[in-house]
Design a protein around this motif. Structure first.
Motif, PDB file in Angstrom:
ATOM      1  N   ALA A 257     -23.551  16.919  21.916  1.00  0.00           N
ATOM      2  CA  ALA A 257     -22.122  17.191  21.795  1.00  0.00           C
ATOM      3  C   ALA A 257     -21.491  17.448  23.159  1.00  0.00           C
ATOM      4  CB  ALA A 257     -21.895  18.385  20.865  1.00  0.00           C
TER       5      ALA A 257
ATOM      6  N   GLN B 282     -13.118  17.708  11.942  1.00  0.00           N
ATOM      7  CA  GLN B 282     -12.947  16.407  12.591  1.00  0.00           C
ATOM      8  C   GLN B 282     -12.952  15.257  11.586  1.00  0.00           C
ATOM      9  OE1 GLN B 282     -15.990  16.056  15.661  1.00  0.00           O
ATOM     10  NE2 GLN B 282     -15.691  18.204  16.214  1.00  0.00           N
TER      11      GLN B 282
ATOM     12  N   GLN C 261     -19.744   9.947  10.921  1.00  0.00           N
ATOM     13  CA  GLN C 261     -18.987   9.656  12.139  1.00  0.00           C
ATOM     14  C   GLN C 261     -19.572   8.458  12.885  1.00  0.00           C
ATOM     15  OE1 GLN C 261     -19.179  13.538  14.134  1.00  0.00           O
ATOM     16  NE2 GLN C 261     -16.974  13.791  13.840  1.00  0.00           N
TER      17      GLN C 261
ATOM     18  N   MET D 123     -22.249  13.997  10.870  1.00  0.00           N
ATOM     19  CA  MET D 123     -22.472  13.217  12.085  1.00  0.00           C
ATOM     20  C   MET D 123     -22.849  11.774  11.764  1.00  0.00           C
ATOM     21  SD  MET D 123     -24.520  15.917  14.511  1.00  0.00           S
ATOM     22  CE  MET D 123     -24.517  14.817  15.923  1.00  0.00           C
TER      23      MET D 123
ATOM     24  N   GLU E 130     -18.128  21.229  20.054  1.00  0.00           N
ATOM     25  CA  GLU E 130     -17.362  20.661  18.939  1.00  0.00           C
ATOM     26  C   GLU E 130     -15.954  21.259  18.873  1.00  0.00           C
ATOM     27  OE1 GLU E 130     -18.287  18.130  17.435  1.00  0.00           O
ATOM     28  OE2 GLU E 130     -20.482  18.088  17.655  1.00  0.00           O
TER      29      GLU E 130
ATOM     30  N   ALA F  90     -24.335  19.280   8.649  1.00  0.00           N
ATOM     31  CA  ALA F  90     -23.944  18.686   9.926  1.00  0.00           C
ATOM     32  C   ALA F  90     -24.460  17.264  10.060  1.00  0.00           C
ATOM     33  CB  ALA F  90     -24.467  19.547  11.078  1.00  0.00           C
TER      34      ALA F  90
ATOM     35  N   THR G 117     -20.856  23.044  12.425  1.00  0.00           N
ATOM     36  CA  THR G 117     -20.769  22.232  11.213  1.00  0.00           C
ATOM     37  C   THR G 117     -19.355  22.236  10.663  1.00  0.00           C
ATOM     38  OG1 THR G 117     -23.078  22.739  10.719  1.00  0.00           O
ATOM     39  CG2 THR G 117     -21.735  21.907   8.918  1.00  0.00           C
TER      40      THR G 117
ATOM     41  N   LEU H  65     -17.187  20.083  12.771  1.00  0.00           N
ATOM     42  CA  LEU H  65     -17.393  18.679  12.403  1.00  0.00           C
ATOM     43  C   LEU H  65     -16.653  18.361  11.108  1.00  0.00           C
ATOM     44  CD1 LEU H  65     -21.203  18.396  13.197  1.00  0.00           C
ATOM     45  CD2 LEU H  65     -19.417  16.998  14.250  1.00  0.00           C
TER      46      LEU H  65
END
Length: 595
Positions: A413, A307, A193, A190, A366, A186, A301, A304
């Motif tokens: 989040a 995403q 991102q 992140m 998420e 994760a 996770t 994510l």
């Protein structure tokens, strides 16, 4: 060469503490952030002294030119073996360059440091995580643990073959945990991102030098996601741990694993099914009340992963697979609310996570980002109201990995997707935690407020990360000094004057003699790993099996109540950690982009 560098640095330090008669006598030392200081961030150093009175320190350029003389501020608190601490605040200096601090009229000076762009060390951390791969290991260029593994406590008869290959070794040993592997994955996602332009493409998916049009940080994240998917082979199945402390049979390379779990050395290893009930194959039993810490964090996770990877055309099918598994795991977590801990076999040490609502909050938020289904947002709010501000930051002590992960990413989040009232609550929760840290930091000469329990460096990194996220959420710089102080602690502004990251900075003191097979067997020091870090002496003295291999090089600097040893036999303070290194990623990336 690394060993020579370390010896030369220690000789330099020794010259500072020996008087003309050859007798050890600590007088003064200067502590700085060995990596340097972003130009617009707070910049402080400490003079550790055994004399009182006015204290002045010169800031000089690398060629010895005086920039400015600063007066030290005497601190109310000090740690032995020094009687007095003086803080030097040179935040006003913003000119980019290399500097050092020196006490006028003496030979006492600090190591050189820079003011300017913070080093781009996030790639070194990703590179370290890559060396922990199980299956094919890019460092050894060998395949390992191809018989992982045989299931226990699951829906199939014990010793049924399952495919749990892949994932990462737990750094100093070769166990594999969903508890830490999910969080590591994760953090990789992140961090990408947060600053997608910060990461390079030099390796392929096997970790071998060859571009593959995917940033290396995402190659590593996909390695973690692939393993999570393997541990969830069916809608109602989740495995959470491969192997146990029967692994601890001295140092060995992963492909030469001598651990024997009953099927011969370097053969099958147990794979533990997440049942939500206490587990253990010997006398030591874990605690458990459910599985939603594991299921929730894994769902978050995987969400994510969706995403991030949905924006890469070649990975569209993979992204959809991640989302499907995320929804299944989220439902599993809702059905069995509670926590499942790590398992041990021959010793009482295990990952003692005992929170779960934060993980379910994280997953719900998420999944709401993706689906916009109101049920997920309502669930996230409900789970947030269960965990609230509860964190290790609220405590004076905690068990090993209790209240893990060490930053409540669920609150962050939910702040991202929630309404104004949600955002206000999430900020209040984070602020409550940071206030507890600040109160402790105000009583600490180094300005840090984390706990000196096992893996304390993870907690220092977590404080910095939470303070950084708070600043992002509010625009307030209220905890900026707190954030920087904990980064400083990890990078040399501590009693020992050493970085806590292997190999970094290259021209300074850093952990070298680490509890790690690559160092002990191959004499290879891998850059970019955060070691466990200092712990309270009361804990250190009661750890099993610690006996230093040589004289403590920091003996003359050790405070009586906190200990750190750069010695391979000290697994409690000097073992590189997988998830602790991942904990560094966001804050290092953020600092690298500060002007």
């Amino acid at each position: 060469m690394l060993l020579t560098r370390k010896i030369l640095f220690l000789i330099f330090l020794s010259l500072l503490v020996f008087d003309s008669f050859g007798q050890s006598e600590l007088t003064e030392e200067i502590r700085v952030n060995l990596a340097g200081y972003p130009k617009e961030m707070p910049k402080t150093a400490l003079v550790l002294s055994n004399s009182e009175g006015k204290k002045e320190v010169d800031l000089k350029t690398e060629d010895g030119k005086l920039v400015k003389r600063f007066s030290g501020i005497k601190m109310e608190e000090s740690w032995e073996p020094f009687s007095t601490y003086y803080q030097i605040d040179f935040s006003e200096i913003q000119e980019v360059g290399n500097y050092y601090l020196a006490v006028p009229g003496t030979e006492i000076k600090s190591p050189e440091f820079q003011i300017g762009a913070f080093p781009a060390w996030q790639e070194d951390v990703v590179s370290f995580i890559r060396t922990q791969r199980c299956g094919f290991n890019p460092l050894t260029e060998e395949y390992c643990h191809q018989d992982d593994g045989l299931s226990f406590f699951g829906i199939w008869p014990d010793s049924t073959k399952v495919d749990a290959r892949g994932g990462w070794h737990d750094a100093g040993d070769q166990l594999k945990y969903l508890i830490t592997g999910s969080n590591t994955t994760a953090r990789l996602l992140m961090t990408f991102q947060m600053q997608p332009e910060s990461f390079i493409d030099e390796m392929n998916d096997m970790g071998i030098p060859m571009k593959n049009e995917l940033p290396d940080i995402l190659d590593e994240a996909k390695w973690g996601l692939d393993w999570i998917l393997k541990l969830h082979p069916g809608p109602n199945e989740l495995y959470h741990q491969v192997a146990d402390d029967r692994d601890h049979r001295g140092f060995k390379l992963p492909h030469e694993d001598n651990a024997d779990y009953g099927w011969g050395a370097n053969s099958f290893r147990p794979v533990y099914f997440a049942t939500g009930e206490p587990q253990g194959l010997s006398q030591y039993k874990s605690q458990a009340t459910g599985i939603s810490n594991l299921a929730g964090r894994s769902a978050a996770t995987l969400a994510l992963g969706y995403q991030v990877f949905i924006s890469f055309p070649d990975y569209h099918e993979f992204a959809v697979q991640c989302l499907k598994a995320a929804n299944e795991l989220y439902l599993m977590g809702k059905k069995q609310e509670g926590y499942q801990q790590g398992n041990s076999y021959s010793a009482p040490y295990r990952y003692e996570e005992n929170t779960w609502a934060d993980d379910m909050e994280w997953a719900a938020a998420e999944l709401f980002k993706i689906s916009k289904e109101k049920e997920f947002l309502e669930d996230a709010r409900r789970y947030a109201s269960i965990i609230k501000e509860w964190s290790w930051m609220e405590r004076d002590s905690a068990s090993h990995y209790e209240m893990y992960p060490f930053v409540n990413m669920g609150h962050y989040a939910l702040w991202q997707v929630g309404k104004e009232e949600d955002k206000k609550k999430m900020v209040e929760y984070f602020e409550h935690n940071l206030e507890q840290i600040q109160m402790r930091a105000d009583q600490n000469p180094y300005g840090v407020g984390h706990l000196f329990i096992w893996c304390s460096n993870n907690l220092a990194a977590a404080v910095s990360t939470q303070a950084m996220l708070y600043e992002q959420m509010t625009g307030s710089k209220k905890y900026r000094s707190l954030m920087i102080n904990h980064v400083n602690w990890l990078l040399g502004l501590n009693p020992w004057g050493t970085s806590m990251i292997t190999g970094l900075p290259e021209n300074a003191d850093f952990p070298l003699d680490v509890h790690m097979p690559f160092w002990r067997i191959l004499n290879v020091s891998v850059k970019g790993s955060l070691v466990d870090g200092p712990i309270w002496t009361s804990i250190h003295e009661n750890m099993l099996g610690i006996e230093l291999s040589e004289a403590d090089e920091y003996a003359h600097l050790q405070p009586p109540h906190v200990k750190y040893m750069d010695d391979w036999m000290d697994y409690s303070t000097n073992e590189p950690t997988l998830d602790g290194s991942a904990e560094l990623l966001m804050i290092l990336t953020y600092l690298n982009h500060e002007k």
